[in-house]
Design a protein around this motif. Structure first.
Motif, mmCIF file in Angstrom:
data_model
loop_
_atom_site.group_PDB
_atom_site.id
_atom_site.type_symbol
_atom_site.label_atom_id
_atom_site.label_comp_id
_atom_site.label_asym_id
_atom_site.label_seq_id
_atom_site.Cartn_x
_atom_site.Cartn_y
_atom_site.Cartn_z
ATOM 1 N N ILE A 7 0.848 -1.195 0.000
ATOM 2 C CA ILE A 7 0.000 0.000 0.000
ATOM 3 C C ILE A 7 0.880 1.241 0.000
ATOM 4 N N LYS A 8 0.362 2.305 -0.589
ATOM 5 C CA LYS A 8 1.122 3.555 -0.630
ATOM 6 C C LYS A 8 0.281 4.661 -0.020
ATOM 7 N N ASP A 38 -5.416 0.502 -3.543
ATOM 8 C CA ASP A 38 -4.770 -0.454 -2.638
ATOM 9 C C ASP A 38 -5.762 -1.015 -1.625
ATOM 10 N N THR A 94 10.119 4.030 -10.120
ATOM 11 C CA THR A 94 9.429 2.743 -9.975
ATOM 12 C C THR A 94 10.403 1.571 -9.985
ATOM 13 N N LEU A 101 10.900 -2.921 -2.400
ATOM 14 C CA LEU A 101 9.739 -3.707 -1.965
ATOM 15 C C LEU A 101 10.016 -5.203 -2.119
ATOM 16 N N THR A 119 -1.012 -5.660 -5.291
ATOM 17 C CA THR A 119 -0.828 -4.199 -5.331
ATOM 18 C C THR A 119 -2.113 -3.607 -5.904
ATOM 19 N N GLY A 120 -2.222 -2.290 -5.810
ATOM 20 C CA GLY A 120 -3.311 -1.622 -6.492
ATOM 21 C C GLY A 120 -3.000 -1.569 -7.983
ATOM 22 N N LYS A 121 -4.001 -1.222 -8.771
ATOM 23 C CA LYS A 121 -3.803 -1.065 -10.211
ATOM 24 C C LYS A 121 -2.777 0.018 -10.478
ATOM 25 N N GLY A 126 1.693 9.260 -8.316
ATOM 26 C CA GLY A 126 2.661 8.944 -9.372
ATOM 27 C C GLY A 126 1.959 8.331 -10.573
ATOM 28 N N ASP A 127 0.957 7.460 -10.313
ATOM 29 C CA ASP A 127 0.027 7.072 -11.363
ATOM 30 C C ASP A 127 0.672 6.303 -12.514
ATOM 31 N N THR A 128 1.725 5.520 -12.252
ATOM 32 C CA THR A 128 2.400 4.866 -13.371
ATOM 33 C C THR A 128 1.942 3.425 -13.617
ATOM 34 N N THR A 229 15.261 7.073 -13.995
ATOM 35 C CA THR A 229 14.546 8.280 -14.420
ATOM 36 C C THR A 229 14.816 9.397 -13.418
ATOM 37 N N LEU B 130 11.428 4.084 -17.293
ATOM 38 C CA LEU B 130 10.153 4.045 -18.019
ATOM 39 C C LEU B 130 9.294 5.205 -17.516
ATOM 40 N N ALA B 132 5.719 7.082 -17.598
ATOM 41 C CA ALA B 132 4.357 6.638 -17.872
ATOM 42 C C ALA B 132 3.476 7.755 -18.424
ATOM 43 N N THR B 151 1.008 14.495 -13.461
ATOM 44 C CA THR B 151 0.985 13.699 -12.234
ATOM 45 C C THR B 151 0.019 14.352 -11.257
ATOM 46 N N CYS B 158 5.284 17.139 -15.214
ATOM 47 C CA CYS B 158 6.717 17.071 -14.959
ATOM 48 C C CYS B 158 7.420 16.506 -16.180
HETATM 49 C C1 LIG Z 1 5.937 14.008 -10.412
HETATM 50 C C2 LIG Z 1 6.410 12.597 -10.405
HETATM 51 C C3 LIG Z 1 6.406 11.841 -11.585
HETATM 52 C C4 LIG Z 1 6.891 10.543 -11.612
HETATM 53 N N1 LIG Z 1 6.918 9.846 -12.778
HETATM 54 C C5 LIG Z 1 7.537 8.643 -12.814
HETATM 55 C C6 LIG Z 1 7.675 7.914 -14.029
HETATM 56 O O1 LIG Z 1 7.178 8.332 -15.070
HETATM 57 N N2 LIG Z 1 8.374 6.759 -14.012
HETATM 58 C C7 LIG Z 1 8.898 6.242 -12.866
HETATM 59 O O2 LIG Z 1 9.529 5.190 -12.908
HETATM 60 N N3 LIG Z 1 8.718 6.873 -11.684
HETATM 61 C C8 LIG Z 1 8.060 8.053 -11.638
HETATM 62 N N4 LIG Z 1 7.917 8.696 -10.451
HETATM 63 C C9 LIG Z 1 8.327 8.038 -9.220
HETATM 64 C C10 LIG Z 1 7.190 7.163 -8.672
HETATM 65 O O3 LIG Z 1 6.061 7.955 -8.415
HETATM 66 C C11 LIG Z 1 7.656 6.485 -7.425
HETATM 67 O O4 LIG Z 1 8.598 5.518 -7.769
HETATM 68 C C12 LIG Z 1 6.620 5.818 -6.571
HETATM 69 O O5 LIG Z 1 7.292 5.346 -5.437
HETATM 70 C C13 LIG Z 1 5.896 4.607 -7.158
HETATM 71 O O6 LIG Z 1 5.282 4.858 -8.340
HETATM 72 P P1 LIG Z 1 3.722 5.098 -8.503
HETATM 73 O O7 LIG Z 1 3.274 6.027 -7.458
HETATM 74 O O8 LIG Z 1 3.531 5.454 -9.907
HETATM 75 O O9 LIG Z 1 3.107 3.669 -8.213
HETATM 76 P P2 LIG Z 1 2.245 2.642 -9.163
HETATM 77 O O10 LIG Z 1 3.190 1.870 -9.963
HETATM 78 O O11 LIG Z 1 1.178 3.411 -9.875
HETATM 79 O O12 LIG Z 1 1.659 1.815 -7.985
HETATM 80 C C14 LIG Z 1 1.072 0.543 -8.188
HETATM 81 C C15 LIG Z 1 0.940 -0.138 -6.868
HETATM 82 O O13 LIG Z 1 2.220 -0.436 -6.336
HETATM 83 C C16 LIG Z 1 2.196 -0.321 -4.913
HETATM 84 N N5 LIG Z 1 3.117 0.713 -4.473
HETATM 85 C C17 LIG Z 1 3.554 1.796 -5.159
HETATM 86 N N6 LIG Z 1 4.394 2.529 -4.416
HETATM 87 C C18 LIG Z 1 4.484 1.902 -3.217
HETATM 88 C C19 LIG Z 1 5.184 2.166 -2.001
HETATM 89 N N7 LIG Z 1 5.971 3.225 -1.876
HETATM 90 N N8 LIG Z 1 5.026 1.306 -0.962
HETATM 91 C C20 LIG Z 1 4.237 0.214 -1.077
HETATM 92 N N9 LIG Z 1 3.559 -0.088 -2.197
HETATM 93 C C21 LIG Z 1 3.676 0.747 -3.253
HETATM 94 C C22 LIG Z 1 0.770 0.024 -4.535
HETATM 95 O O14 LIG Z 1 0.057 -1.144 -4.283
HETATM 96 C C23 LIG Z 1 0.244 0.679 -5.801
HETATM 97 O O15 LIG Z 1 -1.156 0.604 -5.949
HETATM 98 C C24 LIG Z 1 7.391 9.981 -10.420
HETATM 99 C C25 LIG Z 1 7.337 10.709 -9.237
HETATM 100 C C26 LIG Z 1 6.873 12.010 -9.213
HETATM 101 C C27 LIG Z 1 6.855 12.785 -7.923
#
Ligand SMILES: Cc1cc2nc3c(=O)[nH]c(=O)nc-3n(C[C@H](O)[C@H](O)[C@H](O)COP(=O)(O)OP(=O)(O)OC[C@H]3O[C@@H](n4cnc5c(N)ncnc54)[C@H](O)[C@@H]3O)c2cc1C
Ligand SMILES: Cc1cc2nc3c(=O)[nH]c(=O)nc-3n(C[C@H](O)[C@H](O)[C@H](O)COP(=O)(O)OP(=O)(O)OC[C@H]3O[C@@H](n4cnc5c(N)ncnc54)[C@H](O)[C@@H]3O)c2cc1C
Lengths: 282, 349
Positions: A7-8, A38, A94, A101, A119-121, A126-128, A229, B130, B132, B151, B158
């Motif tokens: 979870i995040k 999540d 990521t 993790l 994990t969540g979708k 960050g929304d990736t 990145t 990568l 997104a 974002t 960004c």
């Molecule tokens: C403005 C901005 C833009 C970004 N763009 C990118 C990008 O394009 N590419 C890139 O590689 N990184 C990017 N990042 C970094 C990214 O947001 C972080 O790596 C973040 O920790 C995880 O990515 P996410 O939020 O997209 O998670 P997602 O991949 O969308 O998360 C999917 C699932 O993974 C689990 N999860 C995610 N993070 C955590 C956590 N910290 N702890 C436990 N479970 C977790 C959760 O279950 C979640 O639902 C960006 C960050 C910022 C601030």
């Protein structure tokens, strides 16, 4: 079933601003929540546990304040909460997030192998949607993304079938445990925690692991250092130069006519394009 | 910190686009990305290639031919019956093997459910960056790709760079980039590689594919004209006013997210950040406030006409034309006025 739910903690509102002078993200004062997707993952895991037995461990990587998210999850009924927190994890993209993790999940699995990682979708900040596939790849887990339902699971045979949202339909997939599932929204309703759970959560000590405790082998693959990145610039979307031209008219009918004139003036082909629409032709 | 590319990565060259082929059809986002990839390849002065993974047959043949039409100079093709239905493992192996052999500097994929599943697995395997859901891609003076993405739900943008790893990977959502006109006279070189996998290697089996029940599934993303309603419609019955106008215009109809949450429309009709991105010629939004998450999915429209009772609604900040008024009155008036105008036009035409 030994399950881990990642979870995040994310800002509650998507309305985050950039500081006009320093150009940094202003998170101050924005309340945080567990990433909504999540919670669906957590519910799916708890439903399996209640049916088949086992444990649900919630895991988050974040600053010390992320312990709040774990406590909330414990209040909903999770069995164990682990906070992965270390300054070496800061600034992770990521790739680095999935590395840290993965180390922690492998550590959790040392006492008893993990059957399913949830994990969540995706997150709402960050929304990736990249962290789930990242963990699956690193751990060699069968990867099941965008899952909307888990119709069957055969513990004996170690097999699971899921419904996976694909383009234009739903794939019914069968695979072997252990696997990683990224859960879609609106697939289930999160239960309210029981009173004992809530009380327990209130006082619960979440376990905090630093890189060493999590068994991280290569600190160079964590945090900023391990992130290919780099965010080079953060900025607010520029407002459109002009605001909408307002249509004048005394009645709805008059406004409608004037609006159509205005649209046709900007796009002289518009009315003939409309006349050719397939939906009209049929 | 050095921004110089490590020596062993200097061999990476050319721009690749994954051509997403499933059930014999190519996802249009692939053609949008080839159009965009053409510009990047030009800026870098390198070749543009399409990657086609699929079983042998008509669908794959035409995917290859069309990749050339949309601008590819070369197609990397892995033809294997195991690539019939999408599964993470064989697709990831096919793609990572191709990358390791032929070394592209940029690799673009559509941010579909398939593309995101594959991209995440491939980037982790290759240990590269990568980015997104990009909305803008450019090449900086150091020949790095600058990938811009929204974002925090679209409230911020960004720009992200992958300076020290290759390939630089990015996903882009459907309808974010414009699709170019195909040039049917174009052709190019096909480079074939093998998958080297047997069915027994693949643990995950596809038992069934259930196509979405609604055969008139909303084609929102591709519609020329879209009419949508928001909470300003007030009652589920008033959705009819949106549908009536859509019918007269031959348009698709959609809505803001709260209407989905209330169950007034099906989820495939949501417009916005967590719904569909639309790029119509005309978008009519009635009773929608214009929240940032709605805006990012709709501002690609050529023309936006917004109807809102509140003259200060944020939607007027990005709409081109605005009507301040009650949607419950304006929508029927527009339906009638369009009906008359179109009748006159048809007589004249
Ligand atoms: C403005 C901005 C833009 C970004 N763009 C990118 C990008 O394009 N590419 C890139 O590689 N990184 C990017 N990042 C970094 C990214 O947001 C972080 O790596 C973040 O920790 C995880 O990515 P996410 O939020 O997209 O998670 P997602 O991949 O969308 O998360 C999917 C699932 O993974 C689990 N999860 C995610 N993070 C955590 C956590 N910290 N702890 C436990 N479970 C977790 C959760 O279950 C979640 O639902 C960006 C960050 C910022 C601030
Ligand atoms: C993570 C996240 C993702 C989201 N994703 C999306 C998404 O993909 N798409 C999306 O749309 N939203 C999304 N949202 C929700 C978004 O923030 C807004 O809440 C939503 O778009 C508001 O919908 P609305 O404009 O219909 O309702 P409101 O904001 O309530 O606006 C209603 C509008 O109708 C006007 N109105 C009232 N009565 C009338 C009348 N009689 N005639 C004319 N106008 C009238 C009002 O002035 C007001 O402007 C997301 C939110 C979050 C947090």
């Amino acid at each position: 079933m030994n399950m881990v739910v990642c979870i995040k903690q994310v800002p509650d509102s998507a309305q985050i601003r950039v500081h006009p002078v320093t150009n940094t993200i202003m998170r101050q004062g924005v309340p945080t929540i567990i990433n909504p997707y999540d919670l669906h993952a957590l519910e799916a895991a708890m439903a399996l546990r209640d049916r088949l037995g086992g444990t649900v461990t919630v895991l988050t990587m974040g600053p010390p304040m992320a312990a709040t998210a774990l406590r909330k999850a414990l209040g909903h009924g999770a069995d164990r909460g682990i906070l992965l927190s270390d300054r070496f994890f800061a600034g992770a993209d990521t790739l680095a997030t999935s590395y840290a993790l993965t180390s922690a999940i492998q550590k959790i699995g040392e006492s008893r192998p993990v059957d399913i990682v949830f994990t969540g979708k995706q997150t709402i900040d960050g929304d990736t949607a990249q962290v789930g596939p990242g963990i699956a790849r690193r751990m060699g887990l069968n990867q099941l993304t965008y899952v909307s339902a888990i119709p069957t699971i055969d513990q004996e045979a170690g097999e699971i079938t899921v419904h996976r949202r694909a383009e234009g339909g739903v794939q019914v997939l069968k695979t072997k445990l252990p696997c990683l599932i990224t859960m879609l929204e609106a697939t289930n309703v999160l239960r309210r925690g029981s009173l004992p759970d809530m009380l327990r959560a209130e006082r619960a000590e979440v376990e905090t692991w630093n890189a060493e405790a999590a068994g991280v082998e290569d600190i160079g693959k964590c945090g900023m250092k391990g992130s290919p990145t780099k965010v080079s610039k953060v900025f607010a979307p520029s407002p459109r130069a002009e605001k909408a031209k307002m249509v004048e008219g005394d009645t709805a009918e008059a406004k409608a006519r004037v609006a159509i004139d205005a649209l046709a003036e900007t796009d002289p082909q518009l009315l003939s394009v409309i006349a050719r629409q397939p939906a009209l032709a049929s | 910190k050095s921004k110089e590319l490590p020596e062993h990565l200097k061999a990476y060259k050319n721009v690749w686009v994954f051509v997403e082929l499933e059930h014999g059809r190519v996802h249009p986002v692939s053609w949008e990305l080839l159009t965009e990839g053409r510009k990047l390849a030009a800026a870098l002065n390198v070749d543009l290639a399409g990657v086609v993974l699929g079983p042998s047959g008509e669908g794959t043949d035409s995917a290859v031919a069309e990749a050339f039409h949309y601008g590819a100079d070369r197609v990397y093709l892995v033809e294997d019956p195991l690539l019939e239905n999408y599964r993470t493992d064989p697709f990831t192996k096919a793609m990572t093997d191709l990358v390791n052999t032929h070394k592209p500097e940029v690799l673009l994929l559509g941010a579909s459910t398939l593309g995101r599943d594959l991209a995440g697995a491939v980037a982790t395997t290759l240990a590269t960056g990568l980015t997104a859901d990009c909305t803008e891609l450019a090449i900086d003076p150091n020949r790095n790709m600058a990938a811009t993405r929204p974002t925090f739900g679209g409230s911020l943008l960004c720009t992200i760079m992958t300076q020290q790893a290759r390939p630089q990977m990015a996903t882009v959502r459907p309808r974010v980039m414009a699709m170019g006109e195909p040039d049917r006279s174009r052709s190019g070189e096909v480079v074939r590689e093998r998958l080297d996998m047997v069915e027994e290697d693949i643990v995950t089996k596809v038992l069934d594919f259930i196509p979405d029940a609604d055969s008139n599934q909303a084609q929102l993303a591709f519609a020329d004209i879209v009419v949508a309603g928001g909470l300003g419609l007030q009652k589920p019955e008033n959705i009819k006013l949106v549908k009536d106008l859509a019918a007269v215009l031959g348009a698709e109809y959609g809505c803001s997210r709260p209407l989905i949450q209330k169950g007034w429309m099906t989820a495939d009709r949501q417009i916005g950040q967590t719904g569909k991105t639309i790029r119509p010629r005309l978008y009519i939004a009635a009773g929608i406030s214009g929240a940032i998450q709605h805006r990012v999915g709709s501002e690609g429209a050529d023309q936006i006409l917004a109807i809102n009772i509140d003259p200060n609604a944020p939607i007027f900040d990005f709409a081109h034309h605005g009507i301040v008024g009650d949607a419950l009155e304006i929508l029927p008036a527009l339906t009638e006025a369009f009906r008359q105008r179109l009748a006159v036009d048809r007589l004249a035409g």
